[in-house]
Design an enzyme around this catalytic site. Structure first.
Site, PDB file in Angstrom:
ATOM      1  N   ARG A   1      -6.810  15.746   7.105  1.00  0.00           N
ATOM      2  CA  ARG A   1      -6.706  14.616   8.028  1.00  0.00           C
ATOM      3  C   ARG A   1      -5.211  14.380   8.299  1.00  0.00           C
ATOM      4  O   ARG A   1      -4.397  14.324   7.379  1.00  0.00           O
ATOM      5  CB  ARG A   1      -7.338  13.415   7.329  1.00  0.00           C
ATOM      6  CG  ARG A   1      -7.486  12.187   8.157  1.00  0.00           C
ATOM      7  CD  ARG A   1      -8.416  11.229   7.421  1.00  0.00           C
ATOM      8  NE  ARG A   1      -8.366   9.908   7.969  1.00  0.00           N
ATOM      9  CZ  ARG A   1      -8.160   8.806   7.253  1.00  0.00           C
ATOM     10  NH1 ARG A   1      -7.993   8.888   5.949  1.00  0.00           N
ATOM     11  NH2 ARG A   1      -8.137   7.640   7.834  1.00  0.00           N
TER      12      ARG A   1
ATOM     13  N   CYS B   1      -1.919   8.771   2.773  1.00  0.00           N
ATOM     14  CA  CYS B   1      -1.714   8.393   1.361  1.00  0.00           C
ATOM     15  C   CYS B   1      -2.931   8.730   0.519  1.00  0.00           C
ATOM     16  O   CYS B   1      -2.834   8.769  -0.705  1.00  0.00           O
ATOM     17  CB  CYS B   1      -1.465   6.898   1.246  1.00  0.00           C
ATOM     18  SG  CYS B   1      -0.127   6.347   2.254  1.00  0.00           S
TER      19      CYS B   1
ATOM     20  N   GLU C   1       0.888  -1.166   0.000  1.00  0.00           N
ATOM     21  CA  GLU C   1       0.000   0.000   0.000  1.00  0.00           C
ATOM     22  C   GLU C   1       0.922   1.211   0.000  1.00  0.00           C
ATOM     23  O   GLU C   1       1.504   1.556   1.019  1.00  0.00           O
ATOM     24  CB  GLU C   1      -0.915  -0.069   1.235  1.00  0.00           C
ATOM     25  CG  GLU C   1      -2.142   0.775   1.115  1.00  0.00           C
ATOM     26  CD  GLU C   1      -1.954   2.118   1.760  1.00  0.00           C
ATOM     27  OE1 GLU C   1      -1.543   3.058   1.031  1.00  0.00           O
ATOM     28  OE2 GLU C   1      -2.207   2.237   2.966  1.00  0.00           O
TER      29      GLU C   1
END
Ligand code: SIN
Length: 480
Positions: free
Chosen positions: A281, A287, A253
Site C-alpha cells: 500500500r 506506518c 501517531e
C-alpha cells in the site's frame, strides 16, 4: 484533468486565501521530478496569524450545537466525495500513490467526516449517583479549544480528516499544517470546507516549508490547547518536549515496525495476499505496512515461493497510469534509505529473492529478502519502502518474542487457523492494533493508534472524539 478548480497556491486563513511575503516553494511530482505548482511560503508569520484567528473563531464556534456542526460536516463529506476524481488526481500528482489508491483514500478520508458528524452528536456526559443527599453530580464534555494539526505526506487527505473532523465536531477550531510535500490536497479540501459553510477562522490551513519552525509556533502557543500529529517518532519526541511548557494535550501517531507472523497452520494463500496488501500500500510508505515477515520453518519455503510469485506480478510506474500497483518513493532521500537497507542486509547474510534495485531516479523494485536476521537495520527501523524481509521461527514463544522485539507498538499481524492460538497471540502482542488473518485493518469505525514509541491517543471510532474534549465535573450543592 478534473482538478483545476481545486488547485490553490497560498494559505487558507480566516476564510481567505492569504500569501505572506514573496517567498515561494515548489511542489514536485515524485514520479518525474517535475514542478506541479509554486506555493507561498507563509512560515512562522502565517502560523501566528492563523492561531490568533482560530482563537477568536473558537469563542463563537464552541457555542454552536453539535447538530449544526454535523450538518456542515455532512455537506463537507458530500463535497469531498463529489470531487473524488479531482482530489485523487491532485494526490497522485503530489505524493505519487497510484490513482486507484488515491480514489480509495478519498473515500477513506471522507468516511471520517461522516463518522464524526454523527459521533459529535453523541458526546454524552454523565449523571453520577451522589455521595450526600443534598448534592447532584454531573459530568459534561467540552471542546478543548484551538487544535494544531500536523499531518504527513503519505496520506495527504485521510490523515487530515481523521483529525480535523473530530475536532470540528467537538466544537474546536483548527490550524492545520500539512506536509510541505503535499499541501495541494489540504488546500483543496479547505476550499470544499468553505463551500460547505464552515465560518471563517474555524478551519485554517497554513502552508510553509519550514516544518520545525511552524510546528514550534503551534506547540509553544498558549492559545493552542492541543496538538495532533502524525509522523515520525523523532518529530513526535520533539513536539512533546516543545509542548511541555504549555502542558498541551497531545495525540501522536508515530512510526511502526509491524511484524507479520505466519504460523504453520495458516492458510498460506490468504497470508500471501495479506502480506501484499499490507506491504505494498502506497509503495510501502505507511506506518502500518508490514516491516518484518516472520514465518514458521515448516512452511517457510512454500510461503516464500508463493510470495515471490505474487510480488513479481506487481507493476511499478507513474501512479497516473492504469494498472500501476507501485508508484515512486516520495523523494531521493527515501530511495537512498531503502537502497541502504538492501545493501546492509546483503552484507549481513540476506539473500535477495526478488528486486533489490532502484529503477531510475524515482522508483524502487518490490523486493523480497530471505534469511533476514535481527542484526539487519530494517529489523530495528521502519522501512517505509517496498522491501519484505523474511525471518524464520520454530515455536510460538519465539515468534512472539521476535515480534515484540522493537521499541514500536503500532500495527501487528498474524495468520493462523487455530482459534486458541489466535487469542493467545493477539493478547501477547505489544501493539495498539492486531490484524488476525487480515492485512488491511484501517477503517473509520475502529480505533487507530499505537503504544510504546508509536505514540498515544486514538483516531477514528468512538474513542477518536475523546482527544478533542475536556471532561468537566459539576457539583450542585445544597439541594434541599
Ligand atoms: C499511516 O500510515 O499513518 C496511516 C495508515 C492508515 O490510516 O491506514
Amino acid at each position: 484533468m478534473n482538478n483545476s478548480n481545486l488547485i490553490f497556491d497560498r494559505s487558507f486563513v480566516d476564510g481567505k486565501w492569504i500569501a505572506i511575503g514573496a517567498s515561494k516553494f515548489d511542489i514536485v511530482n515524485p514520479a518525474n521530478g517535475q514542478k506541479i505548482k509554486s506555493v507561498n511560503d507563509g512560515g512562522v508569520a502565517i502560523s501566528e496569524k492563523a492561531i490568533g484567528v482560530a482563537f477568536e473563531a473558537f469563542q463563537g464556534w464552541k457555542k454552536t450545537t453539535a447538530k449544526f456542526r454535523a450538518t456542515l460536516l455532512e455537506k463537507w463529506h458530500n463535497l469531498i466525495l463529489d470531487n473524488t476524481e479531482g482530489l485523487a488526481e491532485i494526490m497522485t500528482l503530489e505524493c505519487g500513490k497510484p490513482l486507484k489508491e488515491s480514489k480509495g483514500e478519498v473515500s477513506y478520508g471522507a468516511a471520517f467526516v461522516k463518522w464524526f458528524a454523527e459521533e459529535g452528536k453523541r458526546t454524552y456526559g454523565d449523571v453520577i449517583p451522589p455521595h450526600t443527599e443534598n448534592r447532584r453530580l454531573v459530568v459534561i464534555k467540552q471542546a478543548v479549544g484551538v487544535v494544531g494539526a500536523i499531518t504527513p505526506w503519505n496520506f495527504p487527505l485521510a490523515m487530515i480528516t481523521r483529525k480535523v473532523a473530530p475536532a470540528l465536531a467537538a466544537g474546536c477550531t483548527v490550524v492545520l499544517r500539512p506536509a510541505e510535500e503535499t499541501p495541494l490536497t489540504a488546500l483543496a479540501i479547505a476550499h470544499l470546507a468553505s463551500i460547505a459553510g464552515f465560518p471563517p477562522g474555524v478551519f485554517n490551513v497554513i502552508i510553509g516549508k519550514d516544518a520545525s519552525a511552524m510546528g514550534k509556533v503551534l506547540c509553544e502557543s498558549e492559545k493552542v490547547k492541543k496538538i495532533s500529529f502524525t509522523g515520525s517518532t523523532r518529530v513526535g519526541h520533539l513536539l512533546m518536549s516543545q509542548s511541555a511548557s504549555t502542558l498541551k494535550k497531545l495525540s501522536l501517531e508515530l512510526g511502526g515496525n509491524a511484524p507479520f507472523i505466519v504460523f504453520e497452520d495458516a492458510n498460506i494463500d490468504m497470508a500471501v495476499e495479506g502480506t501484499i496488501v499490507s506491504k505494498f500500500r502506497n509503495s510501502g510508505q505507511t506506518c502500518v505496512c508490514v516491516n518484518r515477515v516472520i514465518v514458521h520453518e515448516k512452511i517457510y519455503e512454500k510461503f516464500s515461493q508463493k510470495l515471490k510469485k505474487a510480488i513479481s506480478k506487481l507493476k511499478v510506474g507513474n501512479g497516473m497510469e492504469e494498472e500501476v500497483n507501485i508508484g515512486p518513493l516520495i523523494n531521493k532521500d527515501a530511495l537512498k534509505k531503502v537502497n541502504d537497507f538492501v545493501e546492509d542486509a546483503i552484507l549481513k547474510g540476506g539473500e535477495v529473492l526478488l528486486g533489490g534495485k532502484r529503477i531510475g531516479e524515482c522508483f524502487f523494485e518490490p523486493t523480497l529478502i530471505s534469511n533476514a536476521n535481527l542484526e539487519m537495520n530494517f529489523s530495528k527501523e521502519e522501512i517505509f519502502g517496498p522491501i519484505i524481509p523474511l525471518y524464520k521461527f520454530s515455536n510460538d514463544e519465539e515468534a512472539i518474542k521476535m515480534a515484540n522485539n522493537t521499541v514500536y507498538g503500532l500495527a501487528s499481524y498474524f495468520f493462523s487457523e487455530n482459534v486458541t492460538r489466535c487469542w493467545r497471540v493477539a493478547e501477547a502482542l505489544e501493539y495498539g492494533m492486531v490484524g488476525i488473518n487480515e492485512g488491511l485493518i484501517s477503517t473509520e469505525l475502529a480505533p487507530f493508534g499505537g503504544i510504546k514509541f508509536s505514540g498515544q491517543g486514538r483516531e477514528g471510532s468512538k474513542y477518536g472524539m475523546d482527544d478533542y474534549l475536556d471532561i468537566k465535573y459539576m457539583c450542585f450543592g445544597n439541594i434541599i
